[in-house]
Design a protein around this motif. Structure first.
Motif, PDB file in Angstrom:
ATOM      1  N   GLU A   1       0.826  -1.211   0.000  1.00 50.54           N
ATOM      2  CA  GLU A   1       0.000   0.000   0.000  1.00 50.54           C
ATOM      3  C   GLU A   1       0.854   1.251   0.000  1.00 50.54           C
ATOM      4  N   ARG A   2       1.954   1.191   0.820  1.00 49.45           N
ATOM      5  CA  ARG A   2       2.854   2.353   0.838  1.00 49.45           C
ATOM      6  C   ARG A   2       3.529   2.565  -0.522  1.00 49.45           C
ATOM      7  N   ILE A   3       3.924   1.425  -1.107  1.00 47.54           N
ATOM      8  CA  ILE A   3       4.552   1.517  -2.447  1.00 47.54           C
ATOM      9  C   ILE A   3       3.571   2.090  -3.454  1.00 47.54           C
ATOM     10  N   GLU A   4       2.323   1.592  -3.366  1.00 45.68           N
ATOM     11  CA  GLU A   4       1.298   2.077  -4.298  1.00 45.68           C
ATOM     12  C   GLU A   4       1.011   3.560  -4.064  1.00 45.68           C
ATOM     13  N   GLU A   5       0.934   3.917  -2.775  1.00 48.19           N
ATOM     14  CA  GLU A   5       0.707   5.337  -2.465  1.00 48.19           C
ATOM     15  C   GLU A   5       1.853   6.206  -2.969  1.00 48.19           C
ATOM     16  N   GLU A   6       3.074   5.653  -2.766  1.00 45.01           N
ATOM     17  CA  GLU A   6       4.248   6.406  -3.242  1.00 45.01           C
ATOM     18  C   GLU A   6       4.217   6.560  -4.762  1.00 45.01           C
ATOM     19  N   ARG A   7       3.825   5.444  -5.410  1.00 46.33           N
ATOM     20  CA  ARG A   7       3.735   5.489  -6.873  1.00 46.33           C
ATOM     21  C   ARG A   7       2.691   6.511  -7.329  1.00 46.33           C
ATOM     22  N   ILE A   8       1.534   6.469  -6.672  1.00 48.19           N
ATOM     23  CA  ILE A   8       0.471   7.426  -7.026  1.00 48.19           C
ATOM     24  C   ILE A   8       0.924   8.856  -6.752  1.00 48.19           C
ATOM     25  N   ARG A   9       1.614   9.000  -5.582  1.00 47.88           N
ATOM     26  CA  ARG A   9       2.098  10.343  -5.240  1.00 47.88           C
ATOM     27  C   ARG A   9       3.086  10.850  -6.300  1.00 47.88           C
ATOM     28  N   ARG A  10       4.003   9.921  -6.693  1.00 48.87           N
ATOM     29  CA  ARG A  10       4.962  10.331  -7.729  1.00 48.87           C
ATOM     30  C   ARG A  10       4.274  10.654  -9.042  1.00 48.87           C
ATOM     31  N   GLU A  11       3.265   9.823  -9.397  1.00 50.34           N
ATOM     32  CA  GLU A  11       2.531  10.108 -10.637  1.00 50.34           C
ATOM     33  C   GLU A  11       1.840  11.460 -10.565  1.00 50.34           C
ATOM     34  N   ILE A  12       1.233  11.739  -9.409  1.00 44.86           N
ATOM     35  CA  ILE A  12       0.567  13.041  -9.238  1.00 44.86           C
ATOM     36  C   ILE A  12       1.575  14.180  -9.344  1.00 44.86           C
ATOM     37  N   GLN A  13       2.736  13.983  -8.684  1.00 38.20           N
ATOM     38  CA  GLN A  13       3.778  15.010  -8.756  1.00 38.20           C
ATOM     39  C   GLN A  13       4.269  15.205 -10.193  1.00 38.20           C
ATOM     40  N   GLN A  14       4.445  14.049 -10.877  1.00 36.94           N
ATOM     41  CA  GLN A  14       4.906  14.135 -12.268  1.00 36.94           C
ATOM     42  C   GLN A  14       3.869  14.847 -13.141  1.00 36.94           C
ATOM     43  N   LYS A  15       2.586  14.505 -12.931  1.00 40.96           N
ATOM     44  CA  LYS A  15       1.529  15.167 -13.695  1.00 40.96           C
ATOM     45  C   LYS A  15       1.492  16.652 -13.396  1.00 40.96           C
ATOM     46  N   ARG A  16       1.628  16.970 -12.097  1.00 39.19           N
ATOM     47  CA  ARG A  16       1.639  18.388 -11.738  1.00 39.19           C
ATOM     48  C   ARG A  16       2.846  19.101 -12.338  1.00 39.19           C
ATOM     49  N   ALA A  17       3.994  18.394 -12.304  1.00 35.18           N
ATOM     50  CA  ALA A  17       5.203  18.988 -12.884  1.00 35.18           C
ATOM     51  C   ALA A  17       5.034  19.206 -14.381  1.00 35.18           C
ATOM     52  N   LYS A  18       4.465  18.177 -15.055  1.00 38.11           N
ATOM     53  CA  LYS A  18       4.226  18.326 -16.497  1.00 38.11           C
ATOM     54  C   LYS A  18       3.235  19.452 -16.770  1.00 38.11           C
ATOM     55  N   SER A  19       2.182  19.522 -15.919  1.00 42.43           N
ATOM     56  CA  SER A  19       1.189  20.586 -16.099  1.00 42.43           C
ATOM     57  C   SER A  19       1.822  21.961 -15.914  1.00 42.43           C
ATOM     58  N   ARG A  20       2.676  22.062 -14.853  1.00 45.31           N
ATOM     59  CA  ARG A  20       3.360  23.339 -14.635  1.00 45.31           C
ATOM     60  C   ARG A  20       4.293  23.677 -15.793  1.00 45.31           C
ATOM     61  N   ALA A  21       4.970  22.633 -16.302  1.00 42.29           N
ATOM     62  CA  ALA A  21       5.879  22.853 -17.433  1.00 42.29           C
ATOM     63  C   ALA A  21       5.105  23.322 -18.669  1.00 42.29           C
ATOM     64  N   LYS A  22       3.937  22.662 -18.890  1.00 40.57           N
ATOM     65  CA  LYS A  22       3.109  23.083 -20.025  1.00 40.57           C
ATOM     66  C   LYS A  22       2.619  24.512 -19.850  1.00 40.57           C
ATOM     67  N   LYS A  23       2.211  24.830 -18.608  1.00 40.88           N
ATOM     68  CA  LYS A  23       1.744  26.193 -18.352  1.00 40.88           C
ATOM     69  C   LYS A  23       2.860  27.209 -18.571  1.00 40.88           C
ATOM     70  N   ARG A  24       4.086  26.820 -18.097  1.00 42.11           N
ATOM     71  CA  ARG A  24       5.223  27.722 -18.315  1.00 42.11           C
ATOM     72  C   ARG A  24       5.495  27.916 -19.801  1.00 42.11           C
ATOM     73  N   LYS A  25       5.424  26.807 -20.549  1.00 40.26           N
ATOM     74  CA  LYS A  25       5.642  26.903 -21.988  1.00 40.26           C
ATOM     75  C   LYS A  25       4.582  27.783 -22.646  1.00 40.26           C
ATOM     76  N   ARG A  26       3.300  27.546 -22.238  1.00 43.59           N
ATOM     77  CA  ARG A  26       2.227  28.375 -22.788  1.00 43.59           C
ATOM     78  C   ARG A  26       2.435  29.839 -22.414  1.00 43.59           C
ATOM     79  N   ALA A  27       2.848  30.051 -21.166  1.00 48.74           N
ATOM     80  CA  ALA A  27       3.073  31.432 -20.722  1.00 48.74           C
ATOM     81  C   ALA A  27       4.211  32.073 -21.501  1.00 48.74           C
ATOM     82  N   ILE A  28       5.274  31.272 -21.730  1.00 52.90           N
ATOM     83  CA  ILE A  28       6.411  31.795 -22.508  1.00 52.90           C
ATOM     84  C   ILE A  28       5.990  32.096 -23.935  1.00 52.90           C
TER      85      ILE A  28
END
Length: 360
Positions: free
Chosen positions: A60-87
């Motif tokens: 469960e911890r591994i799965e939570e960690e995986r989900i957390r990392r996926e969420i972080q990665q998605k957020r990071a990608k979203s922020r990167a896309k937003k930065r690119k759009r902003a640029i």
């Protein structure tokens, strides 16, 4: 001394001999062994349960960690896309701003210039009879680049042609008229503009004072074929040759088909004033003042003042010449006439030494 245990021996189901009874010696108590086994089994089961629970929690911890990392990665990608759009948006806005600034500057340069101010200065000089100064201003105005000024430029060019007509540069005047004709100007009727072109050619020919017989015959053929506009050329030529009968004949032909203009009115009124035919001169002056053009209006107004002078109307003549001098202060001919008429109106009737002569 050994103490013997009492009891019976039995065979258990496994074939092992079990002695019943009590005593300090013999086979151990099976209840104790069972409890120990049960405890071990319980501990083993609990251990297995704990292990299973630990494994599940780990998963469960591994799965939570995986989900957390996926969420972080998605957020990071979203922020990167937003930065690119902003640029990209910032770049687009910057480029658009630069384009707008450059476009505005370009439009300002082409919408605002000294064109109109130069034209107004030229018109003022033209009205004062300062044709050389007017010519410079008109040429400078035409040289200024500005949008939506085609009609104004055509009118300026017409004034420039008028300057050349007044200064005797008839070929330059003709070139300006030709430019207007080629541009398809709307400020003047096409046939009238053609007449101006022929007029400038006629004055140039008359000014040269030379026309061979072949050219004269060709022009007469043109008149016979219906192109009576060339009659003004022959009229001007014969005027330069002082053949006034032919001058009058050709000018009359032109006026019959194209109407009076200020040039012919000025030339004919000058001729009749010279020959003391003031009635005929007055007729041409009146018709010329009603003409559509104003190329020779100043000269025609001068003839009007001279005609009044010839008829001994000094006050009327003085009023006319005063207005001309006010409008054309640099014209020496007008100024001399003004001085003459002023002297006629302000004659000192007293003798220079009247008092001395009376005393004698």
């Amino acid at each position: 001394m050994e103490t013997k245990a009492t009891g019976k021996k039995h065979n258990n189901t496994s074939g092992r001999t079990v002695q019943e009874g009590s005593g300090s010696a013999g086979y151990k108590n099976t209840g104790t062994s069972y409890n120990s086994f049960s405890e071990k089994s319980g501990r083993s089961a609990r251990s297995n349960t704990v292990n299973r629970n630990g494994t599940r929690e780990k998963r469960e911890r591994i799965e939570e960690e995986r989900i957390r990392r996926e969420i972080q990665q998605k957020r990071a990608k979203s922020r990167a896309k937003k930065r690119k759009r902003a640029i990209r948006l910032a770049i687009i806005c910057t480029v658009f701003t630069i384009v707008v600034i450059l476009g505005t500057a370009f439009m300002v340069l082409h919408l605002i210039s000294d064109k109109e101010a130069l034209r107004e200065a030229g018109i003022a000089a033209f009205q004062e009879g300062n044709y050389e100064e007017a010519e410079k201003d008109f040429i400078a105005s035409l040289g200024e680049k500005q949008w939506f000024t085609d009609k104004m430029d055509d009118d300026t060019r017409l004034y420039l042609a008028g300057c050349y007509m007044h200064t005797g540069e008839y070929i330059k005047a003709r070139d300006q008229y030709n430019t207007l004709y080629s541009n398809g100007t709307k400020i003047m009727d096409e046939n009238k503009l053609k007449g101006y072109i022929s007029f400038a050619n006629a004055l140039d020919t008359a000014g040269n004072g030379h026309m061979d017989d072949t050219t004269i015959n060709t022009l007469n053929t043109e008149i016979e074929n219906g192109n009576t506009s060339v009659s003004i050329i022959l009229g001007g030529y014969y005027q330069s040759q002082k053949d006034y009968d032919k001058m009058i004949s050709y000018y009359d032909t032109y006026v019959k088909d194209f109407g009076i203009n200020t040039y012919i009115a000025y030339q004919m009124s000058s001729y009749y004033i010279m020959n003391n035919d003031y009635e005929a001169a007055s007729d041409y002056i009146s018709r010329g003042l009603s003409a559509e053009d104003d190329l020779y209006m100043d000269k025609l107004l001068f003839n009007e003042a001279v005609l009044l002078e010839k008829n001994i109307d000094y006050q009327g003549a003085f009023d006319k010449i005063s207005a001309l001098c006010e409008k054309y202060p640099d014209n020496e001919t007008f100024r001399r006439e003004y001085d003459y008429l002023y002297s006629r109106l302000n004659i000192d009737t007293e003798p220079v030494n009247g008092d001395e002569e009376s005393s004698d």
